[in-house]
Scaffold this motif. Structure first.
Motif, PDB file in Angstrom:
ATOM      1  N   LEU A  97       0.755  -1.179  -0.092  1.00  0.00           N
ATOM      2  CA  LEU A  97      -0.014  -0.079  -0.075  1.00  0.00           C
ATOM      3  C   LEU A  97       0.762   1.302   0.081  1.00  0.00           C
ATOM      4  N   HIS A 101       1.143   4.220  -2.852  1.00  0.00           N
ATOM      5  CA  HIS A 101       0.975   5.690  -2.652  1.00  0.00           C
ATOM      6  C   HIS A 101       2.108   6.482  -3.139  1.00  0.00           C
ATOM      7  N   THR A 117      -5.021   4.737  -3.091  1.00  0.00           N
ATOM      8  CA  THR A 117      -4.600   3.679  -2.233  1.00  0.00           C
ATOM      9  C   THR A 117      -5.835   2.945  -1.324  1.00  0.00           C
TER      10      THR A 117
END
Length: 564
Positions: A97, A101, A117
């Protein structure tokens, strides 16, 4: 400390994505006992890792269609613990994640990168993947870091970062073969990059560097694959085309697209300007609606999405007895129609998007390679899963959320505005409301699938433990695929064996189970196995959504030869 605080303050939505995709699932899994048991195909990886942690040996089990070792070896002795294994996956989910991002942040800005995200974390089944020892999340994490580092190498024209990215990519390939798309994308983007300001000697030596590193790492990986394929009980992939390969590939691609669109459309729509769409958007809507209706007619609502999370039978529906229903057929028909609407809107967003270049060549190449690889899998007899498409989602969202799209739309709005046009607030409010409704649908499905899987998995596992406590051998208790796989004397001996209504014991042994846990009622079991001598040992109630709802399954004694 101040730098860390500033870094966190600039990324408020990343924290929300981590909360949704990692922290909440891990907390719920820990409190419900699911963090300590294997899930779905993860039993094979957990068993291999547990053996490696105890003995240092690699012993395959015939159910490990993956290169695997990149997620096992780093754990070392900790691999003996299923809890440690699955916490490692949670850390990998955090890394993935964060890499998504950070990759999108420079081009989209904090708000849009954060929304993208969050959408990834909301993917139905992502929470389950973040808490089970499957290969998907480690492979995604390493591929994400490879693409991120490769992008930075390209921006800085750094050969050292390029080599680092390729090494990380090689590590990803030792987790899952599909991760090869990431180092391939880095190599291609670095090879094709042109730097007019770079010295001529750098321009001349770059192809030599790229090809040298790529060939060297390919040779190392090829040797690894040869070694891995010669291990006992390996599970090589099936190659060759399936029957009616073109139609089947188109059908699978449609199922995958609408799953992808259901998740991605809310974010795309949130920043879109539908009232400014012209013929491109209208054409995309008509085409995608037509494809969606064809797919719905061909596959039906129950098989409208790719397995094995987004299903009316709940997570792992392909690995539980047939007939299990978690979401009512009427509900799933509505979900299928909503996904067609979402698919049409996402296609229109892409058709009407700004012509501003994305300027993420590594991510673009990675997505192209991932899509081509997935389509090739669709054309083969191998089973295809919706979770493969998580790798494609960041690029899809980046294209729709590129800030230039909004500025172009606003400029067009000023150019064509007339006194008769509705105030812009009304269409903006309707668009936001539609995006919010789609987000609620995705969030509800994701939460429902996750909570149901946690409740069902732990209830079956505890039923197996009660049978063992009553004196039945663990190897002759069929309490689900995970239980049988973890407790079988050896690995899979008959991959395709399956008995309607139960049937996991036959994959591992010719000796029938003494205790069987299944959703099949006694009446259904008579239909599945006419004349059987099975008797009901207990009816086990469990909460449909872990803390709400009421369902039950049945535990049978089979009275087979050799049973207590």
């Amino acid at each position: 400390m101040r730098r860390a605080a500033r870094w966190t303050a600039d990324r408020p939505l990343l924290g929300l994505a981590v909360l949704i995709g990692v922290l909440l699932p891990v907390t719920v899994a820990a409190l419900s006992g699911n963090l300590a048991i294997p899930h779905n195909d993860g039993w094979a990886y957990s068993r291999i890792a547990e053996t490696f942690g105890r003995t240092g040996r690699v012993e395959l089990v015939g159910w490990n269609r993956s290169t695997l070792l990149g997620q096992v070896v780093p754990l070392g002795p900790l691999a003996r613990s299923i809890v440690a294994q699955q916490l490692f996956i949670a850390v990998c989910s955090l890394v993935f994640l964060t890499s998504v991002h950070e990759l999108l942040l420079p081009r989209l800005g904090a708000a849009r990168a954060g929304v993208a995200t969050i959408v990834v974390a909301l993917w139905p089944g992502y929470a389950l993947l973040s808490t089970s020892f499957m290969g998907d999340i480690p492979a995604l994490a390493l591929a994400g870091v490879t693409v991120l580092v490769g992008t930075r190498a390209l921006e800085r024209d750094s050969p050292w970062l390029f080599v680092v990215a390729m090494l990380i990519g090689l590590w990803g390939c030792t987790v899952r073969l599909q991760a090869i798309a990431a180092p391939a994308a880095v190599a291609l983007a670095f090879l094709l990059a042109t730097r007019r300001s770079a010295p001529r000697r750098v321009v001349r030596t770059r192809p030599v560097l790229v090809l040298g590193v790529a060939v060297g790492l390919t040779a190392v990986f090829a040797l690894y694959l040869v070694w891995f394929s010669h291990l006992p009980n390996s599970d090589p992939a099936e190659f060759g085309l399936r029957r009616h390969a073109l139609v089947e590939t188109a059908s699978q691609a449609a199922r995958g697209y609408f799953e992808l669109a259901l998740v991605g459309a809310p974010a795309a729509l949130l920043f879109a300007r539908p009232w400014q769409w012209r013929w491109r958007g209208a054409t995309a809507i008509v085409v995608v609606v037509g494809v969606g209706l064809w797919s719905l007619h061909r596959n039906g609502a129950g098989r409208f999405f790719l397995p094995n999370y987004l299903s009316s039978g709940g997570a792992y529906a392909d690995a539980v007895p047939p007939g299990r229903v978690v979401f009512a057929p009427e509900v799933w028909q509505v979900v299928a129609v909503v996904s067609i609407v979402a698919g049409a809107l996402l296609a229109a967003c892409w058709a009407e998007r700004t012509r501003t270049p994305l300027r993420l060549p590594v991510l673009t190449s990675y997505t192209v390679f991932a899509v081509v690889g997935t389509l090739l899998v669709f054309a083969t007899p191998q089973q295809s899963y919706g979770r493969y498409l998580i790798a494609v989602l960041p690029f899809v969202l980046a294209g729709c959320l590129l800030p230039g799209a909004r500025r172009r739309a606003e400029a067009g709005d000023r150019a064509v505005r007339s006194p008769r046009r509705l105030p812009r607030r009304l269409p903006r409010a309707l668009t936001t409301l539609t995006a919010a409704c789609l987000t609620v649908v995705v969030g509800t499905l994701s939460a429902g699938i996750t909570l149901n899987a946690f409740s069902y998995d732990i209830a079956r596992w505890r039923a197996g433990e009660r049978a063992v406590a009553a004196g039945f051998p663990a190897s002759r208790v069929d309490a689900g695929f995970e239980w049988v796989g973890m407790h079988a004397a050896g690995g899979v001996v008959n991959r395709n064996a399956f008995e309607p209504g139960w049937g996991f014991e036959a994959k591992f042994s010719d000796t029938p189970a003494c205790v069987v846990v299944t959703d099949a009622t006694p009446r259904q079991m008579q239909r599945y196995r006419p004349g059987n001598r099975w008797t009901v040992r207990e009816h086990v109630p469990y909460a449909t959504w872990l803390v709400a709802g009421q369902r039950q399954f049945v535990v049978y004694e089979t009275h087979e030869t050799g049973c207590p």
